[in-house]
Design a protein around this motif. Structure first.
Motif, PDB file in Angstrom:
ATOM      1  N   TYR A 150       0.521  -1.271   0.285  1.00  0.00           N
ATOM      2  CA  TYR A 150      -0.035  -0.096  -0.222  1.00  0.00           C
ATOM      3  C   TYR A 150       0.852   1.010   0.108  1.00  0.00           C
ATOM      4  N   THR A 151      -0.054   1.885  -1.001  1.00  0.00           N
ATOM      5  CA  THR A 151       1.267   3.591  -0.544  1.00  0.00           C
ATOM      6  C   THR A 151      -0.262   4.187  -1.045  1.00  0.00           C
ATOM      7  N   ASP A 171      -0.398   6.868  -2.480  1.00  0.00           N
ATOM      8  CA  ASP A 171      -0.346   7.742  -3.913  1.00  0.00           C
ATOM      9  C   ASP A 171      -1.274   6.332  -4.832  1.00  0.00           C
ATOM     10  N   THR A 172      -0.511   5.719  -4.714  1.00  0.00           N
ATOM     11  CA  THR A 172      -1.160   4.229  -6.133  1.00  0.00           C
ATOM     12  C   THR A 172      -2.273   3.375  -5.427  1.00  0.00           C
ATOM     13  N   GLY A 173      -2.886   3.246  -4.006  1.00  0.00           N
ATOM     14  CA  GLY A 173      -3.716   2.463  -3.004  1.00  0.00           C
ATOM     15  C   GLY A 173      -3.021   1.460  -2.691  1.00  0.00           C
ATOM     16  N   THR A 221      -1.994  -2.823  -3.710  1.00  0.00           N
ATOM     17  CA  THR A 221      -1.646  -3.841  -4.765  1.00  0.00           C
ATOM     18  C   THR A 221      -1.023  -4.840  -3.960  1.00  0.00           C
ATOM     19  N   MET A 237      -4.922  -4.421  -8.645  1.00  0.00           N
ATOM     20  CA  MET A 237      -4.662  -3.215  -8.240  1.00  0.00           C
ATOM     21  C   MET A 237      -5.929  -2.549  -7.363  1.00  0.00           C
ATOM     22  N   ARG A 270      -8.095   0.802  -5.483  1.00  0.00           N
ATOM     23  CA  ARG A 270      -7.903   2.680  -5.393  1.00  0.00           C
ATOM     24  C   ARG A 270      -9.336   3.367  -4.845  1.00  0.00           C
TER      25      ARG A 270
END
Length: 361
Positions: free
Chosen positions: A308-309, A311-313, A315, A357, A359
């Motif tokens: 998890y980040t 920015d990218t959500g 994964t 992914m 988000r």
């Protein structure tokens, strides 16, 4: 080995008995077939239209469905009234395709059933003729007032006056009944088509023989034990995946919580952090909860890794047993109100995995 051929030709029905593929007797009407003997019903070629079609390698059900589509283009009757049967492909991928009226099939089977007979196979008469070696040659048998013709990827029955028009400039070799009988061993060894398919397939009765009861009971018990072991294995793998997910969730939580925070309840701690920052509730905890909820409905799918980040959500790498599991996970995530992208299935360390992914919307 005893085999019987029942030639169904209206009132002119007759039978032929084969002992080890040698004709030993023939007679009018329908045969009296003993238990254990094979029965092949031979139907008039005038009632069956035969084509050779080229189909790609397909499963039997798919090949039959494709043949029905082709039949709609060549059949003179509505395809709903036509029984379609296909044979095995030859070396070049061509299959025989037979079209016959469904009512005629029902009449033939009823005629045999009235005599206490249930044929193993139903074959059009021209398909029992010897196949000539040359592509421009045909074999012709005159019987029951018709010419029966067999060539390479060609078979039909017609009135004698029409035969020259239908075979064109092919070389015709005429055979008599003795030659026909002598060639039956080769023809029956490799029958190219059987009309007993689909709704007219033969129903195999299954009976428990004396002495088999204990063996069947032991087999069922072993199968049940294997099923229970397999079910336990799935539960064990699911439990391990859940433990891994919790650990990975804790690791991911450390990336969004202040440095040095002790992680003891990652979901609650991240939710509190989001609340303090005015988050929308679809950060790590919300996305992970949505993913775990989608996986909960697919117990055979297991979580391999999680990241998890902000920015990218979220994964994740998920092992899936079937190609449709990825779409099922995507549907579960969509129902949870998050945006998801599912990668194509790919092999990874001996298992099939998909990249997921997730988000916020």
């Amino acid at each position: 080995m005893i085999r019987w051929l029942a030639f169904l030709d209206g009132d002119g029905s007759h039978w032929l008995r084969l002992d080890d593929d040698v004709a030993t007797a023939r007679g009018p009407g329908l045969p009296a077939v003993a238990d254990g003997d094979a029965l092949i019903a031979v139907v008039p070629g005038t009632a069956v239209v035969l084509h050779w079609v080229e189909l790609p390698p397909l499963a039997p059900a798919q090949a039959l469905a494709a043949a029905r589509l082709l039949a709609a283009d060549v059949s003179g009757a509505p395809v709903a009234d036509v029984h379609v049967a296909i044979g095995a492909p030859d070396a070049e991928g061509f299959r025989p395709m037979a079209l016959v009226d469904r009512g005629a099939m029902a009449v033939w089977l009823a005629q045999l059933a009235a005599a206490g007979l249930d044929p193993d196979r139903i074959v059009p008469l021209p398909m029992l003729l010897p196949v000539p070696a040359g592509a421009d040659d045909v074999t012709v048998l005159a019987a029951s007032g018709h010419d029966h013709v067999r060539g390479q990827r060609l078979a039909f029955s017609a009135e004698p006056g029409l035969t020259p028009l239908l075979i064109g400039d092919r070389n015709a070799e005429r055979i008599d009944l003795a030659r026909f009988d002598a060639g039956l061993d080769a023809s029956l060894a490799d029958l190219p088509i059987d009309l007993r398919q689909g709704e007219f397939a033969r129903v195999q009765a299954w009976r428990v023989e004396q002495g088999q009861t204990r063996r069947i009971a032991l087999t069922l018990a072993a199968a049940l034990a294997l099923w229970l072991v397999g079910d336990a294995a799935v539960l064990f793998r699911t439990s391990l995946a859940a433990d891994r997910a919790e650990q990975q969730l804790a690791d991911a939580a450390r990336t969004v919580l202040p440095r040095g925070t002790a992680i003891d309840a990652p979901r609650a701690q991240v939710a509190a952090r989001l609340a303090s920052l005015g988050g929308a509730g679809q950060g790590l905890t919300g996305l992970a909860a949505a993913l775990l909820g989608a996986l909960q409905g697919r117990p055979a799918a297991t979580l391999q890794s999680l990241g998890y980040t902000p920015d990218t959500g979220l994964t994740a790498l998920v092992a899936v047993p079937g190609a449709d599991d990825g779409q099922a996970i995507a549907a579960g995530l969509a129902a949870a109100g998050v945006e998801a992208r599912i990668g194509s299935p790919r092999p990874d360390n001996g298992v099939t995995v998909v990249d997921v992914m997730v988000r916020p919307r």
